[in-house]
Design a protein around this motif. Structure first.
Motif, short mmCIF file in Angstrom:
data_model
loop_
_atom_site.label_atom_id
_atom_site.label_comp_id
_atom_site.label_asym_id
_atom_site.label_seq_id
_atom_site.Cartn_x
_atom_site.Cartn_y
_atom_site.Cartn_z
N VAL A 120 103.39 6.29 -14.17
CA VAL A 120 103.37 7.15 -15.14
C VAL A 120 101.71 6.92 -15.79
CG1 VAL A 120 103.91 7.80 -17.56
CG2 VAL A 120 105.77 7.58 -15.80
N ASN A 121 101.41 5.61 -16.16
CA ASN A 121 100.13 5.24 -16.60
C ASN A 121 99.04 5.61 -15.66
OD1 ASN A 121 98.31 3.76 -18.29
ND2 ASN A 121 97.97 2.84 -16.41
N LEU A 122 99.15 5.64 -14.42
CA LEU A 122 98.23 6.09 -13.39
C LEU A 122 98.22 7.63 -13.43
CD1 LEU A 122 96.12 5.15 -11.20
CD2 LEU A 122 98.01 5.31 -9.28
N GLY A 123 99.19 8.24 -13.42
CA GLY A 123 98.97 9.74 -13.56
C GLY A 123 98.22 10.08 -14.83
N ILE A 124 98.47 9.44 -16.07
CA ILE A 124 97.81 9.74 -17.29
C ILE A 124 96.32 9.54 -17.04
CG2 ILE A 124 97.39 9.24 -19.83
CD1 ILE A 124 100.41 8.48 -19.68
N VAL A 125 96.03 8.27 -16.37
CA VAL A 125 94.48 8.07 -16.16
C VAL A 125 93.91 9.01 -15.12
CG1 VAL A 125 93.14 6.36 -14.88
CG2 VAL A 125 94.97 5.63 -16.59
N PHE A 126 94.50 9.37 -14.16
CA PHE A 126 94.08 10.39 -13.32
C PHE A 126 93.96 11.67 -14.16
CE2 PHE A 126 95.95 8.43 -9.13
CZ PHE A 126 94.83 7.97 -8.97
N LEU A 127 94.54 12.18 -14.98
CA LEU A 127 94.49 13.39 -15.71
C LEU A 127 93.15 13.16 -16.63
CD1 LEU A 127 95.59 16.07 -17.29
CD2 LEU A 127 96.59 14.60 -18.89
N ILE A 128 92.71 12.13 -17.28
CA ILE A 128 91.69 11.70 -17.93
C ILE A 128 90.48 11.94 -16.98
CG2 ILE A 128 90.44 9.88 -18.96
CD1 ILE A 128 93.09 8.76 -20.15
N TYR A 129 90.56 11.35 -15.82
CA TYR A 129 89.37 11.36 -14.85
C TYR A 129 89.15 12.82 -14.24
CZ TYR A 129 88.38 6.53 -14.68
OH TYR A 129 87.86 5.12 -14.95
N VAL A 130 89.98 13.65 -14.12
CA VAL A 130 89.99 14.93 -13.77
C VAL A 130 89.47 15.71 -14.70
CG1 VAL A 130 91.43 17.03 -13.22
CG2 VAL A 130 92.02 14.78 -12.12
N LYS A 131 89.93 15.78 -16.15
CA LYS A 131 89.33 16.47 -17.17
C LYS A 131 87.91 15.96 -17.80
CE LYS A 131 92.45 19.14 -17.79
NZ LYS A 131 92.41 20.54 -17.51
N THR A 132 87.50 14.77 -17.30
CA THR A 132 86.01 14.39 -17.81
C THR A 132 85.19 14.61 -16.56
OG1 THR A 132 86.73 11.90 -17.12
CG2 THR A 132 86.77 12.53 -19.44
N ASP A 133 85.62 14.69 -15.34
CA ASP A 133 84.90 15.17 -14.04
C ASP A 133 83.69 14.13 -14.02
OD1 ASP A 133 84.45 16.66 -11.88
OD2 ASP A 133 83.32 18.06 -12.97
#
Length: 434
Positions: A120-133
């Motif tokens: 779950v934590n990794l999924g949230i982190v991936f979301l942050i990285y995708v959105k910040t690009d």
């Protein structure tokens, strides 16, 4: 003939650039890469739980402290385990009480639960990285490659895991301008472990940038209410014991377990003078980054704060509540940059970093490295160097010096890196992203 060759070269060059553009845009979309990595890391984490022996460190102490709380004890001085007294705020007790109820206090089901938390934590982190690009698609795998982080989550079961998951969830909410809800979740993270307060200085600055003053006050008030509500059973019965134990900022950690500053003599390491010096350096770095980096587009920190004071002076309370509490929309990259950099400054200046503290900033390392102007191979070497230092056990003077050197190199890289536009209306990529 010469002209034909030039035209042919130009045509072939344009074709190569077009093909590269197609690969970048269509070949490996970052959400798909993140999804594949989540599946692969789920399998890896399952194998770690199944085949790597669990190491008992704090689990029994956690369960003892929770058992005392569930038995009705409300005096923090009496909530103890085999590693010492309880030193975390009340949110920790609620989280681990729920874990004890779900798992029965048994280690294996708790490992499965923490494995799910890791994903779950990794999924949230991936979301942050995708959105910040900021990160290229191929560098996403760095977030899955840490031996130490897997160990912290599923072989040690530390409360740092829940604290950082809540923190990353708060950051994701703030990226979407959900300031009040983000502050509530942030306060929940603080209630599990206070290291999250390292994010507080850049978060306060972001609040002032992204909201009007009244909005900032209401957001902070909502965060304070969370702390009061969670701590109420202890504040009503033994308030001094609760505040002094749960929010003790003067704790001295054991020199042997520290990963950083191991090259400092123990008598100096535990001294008050050394702690005050590091605090002064910490505040100095925060002030320098805030003035010259984070508020550069506003004319510096003092000019920015003056503008907020004048804004409050020329608007009465009634007008402030009538207007939209949000101010200009901050770019997602600017939000993540301030949060991750502010926390990293605290890590650099921390007197003691135990092995589980790696989770405090590991997930921000690729972001910070790709914000520096260093070439990719230097970034990868720095990342590998940090991971190496955190896997040396027990830590020694050499690994400690190397870790500090790498930290300072990253900090210097962040200092000389170009500043990103802070607001979406000045960010040309914002319109494309939305």
């Amino acid at each position: 003939m010469a002209n034909r060759r030039v035209v042919a070269c130009k045509d072939s060059g344009s074709q190569r650039s077009d093909s590269m553009a197609v690969l970048k845009c269509c070949g490996f979309p970052k959400p798909a890469v993140a999804a594949v990595l989540l599946v692969l890391d789920t399998l890896l984490t399952s194998l770690v739980i199944a085949y790597v022996p669990y190491t008992k460190i704090d689990w029994d102490a956690y369960m003892s402290q929770v058992s005392g709380f569930l038995a009705g004890e409300r005096n923090y001085e009496n909530l103890k385990g085999d590693t010492g007294p309880l030193v975390y705020p009340a949110g920790f007790l609620y989280v681990y009480s729920a874990i004890q109820y779900i798992t029965g206090g048994n280690v294996f089901p708790a490992q499965v639960l923490f494995g799910a938390l890791y994903i779950v934590n990794l999924g949230i982190v991936f979301l942050i990285y995708v959105k910040t690009d900021v990160l290229p698609w191929w560098a996403f795998c760095l977030l899955c490659l840490s031996k130490r982080i897997h160990s912290i989550f599923v072989l040690r079961l530390f409360n740092d895991c829940f604290a950082m998951t809540f923190l990353h969830a708060a950051l994701a909410l703030i990226l979407y301008q959900r300031w009040h809800l983000g502050l509530i979740v942030f306060s929940g993270a603080v209630s599990i472990k206070m290291n999250v307060l390292l994010y507080a200085p850049p978060l306060l600055l972001l609040l002032l940038k992204g909201m009007h003053v009244i909005g900032v006050v209401t957001a902070l008030f909502s965060a304070a209410l969370v702390q009061i509500a969670l701590g109420l059973p202890f504040l009503l019965s033994h308030p001094l014991e609760y505040v002094s134990r749960a929010f003790n900022l003067g704790r001295v950690f054991i020199h042997f377990w520290s990963v950083n500053f191991k090259f400092i003599r123990e008598d100096i390491f535990v001294s008050k003078e050394f702690a005050v010096t590091l605090l002064a350096v910490h505040l100095m770095f925060l002030a320098l980054f805030a003035h010259f980096r984070w508020c550069k587009h506003e004319g510096g920190l003092f000019q920015f704060l003056l503008s907020k004071i004048l804004e409050l002076k020329h608007r009465n309370i009634f007008q402030a509540f009538l207007c939209d509490l949000s101010s200009r929309v901050l770019s997602k990259q600017h939000i993540a940059t301030l949060m991750f950099t502010g926390n990293f400054i605290g890590i650099v200046c921390a007197r003691s970093l135990h092995y589980q503290f790696y989770s405090w900033y590991f997930y921000s390392l690729p972001f910070l490295l790709w914000k520096t102007p260093f070439p990719s191979y230097i970034r990868l070497l720095l990342f590998a160097g940090v991971e190496l230092c955190w896997n040396v056990y027990p830590s020694n003077a050499y690994s400690s010096v190397l870790l500090l050197t790498i930290h300072l190199a990253i900090l210097c890289g962040l200092w000389i890196a170009p500043c990103e536009p802070p607001y979406q209306d000045t960010d040309p990529s914002a319109a494309k992203e939305d």
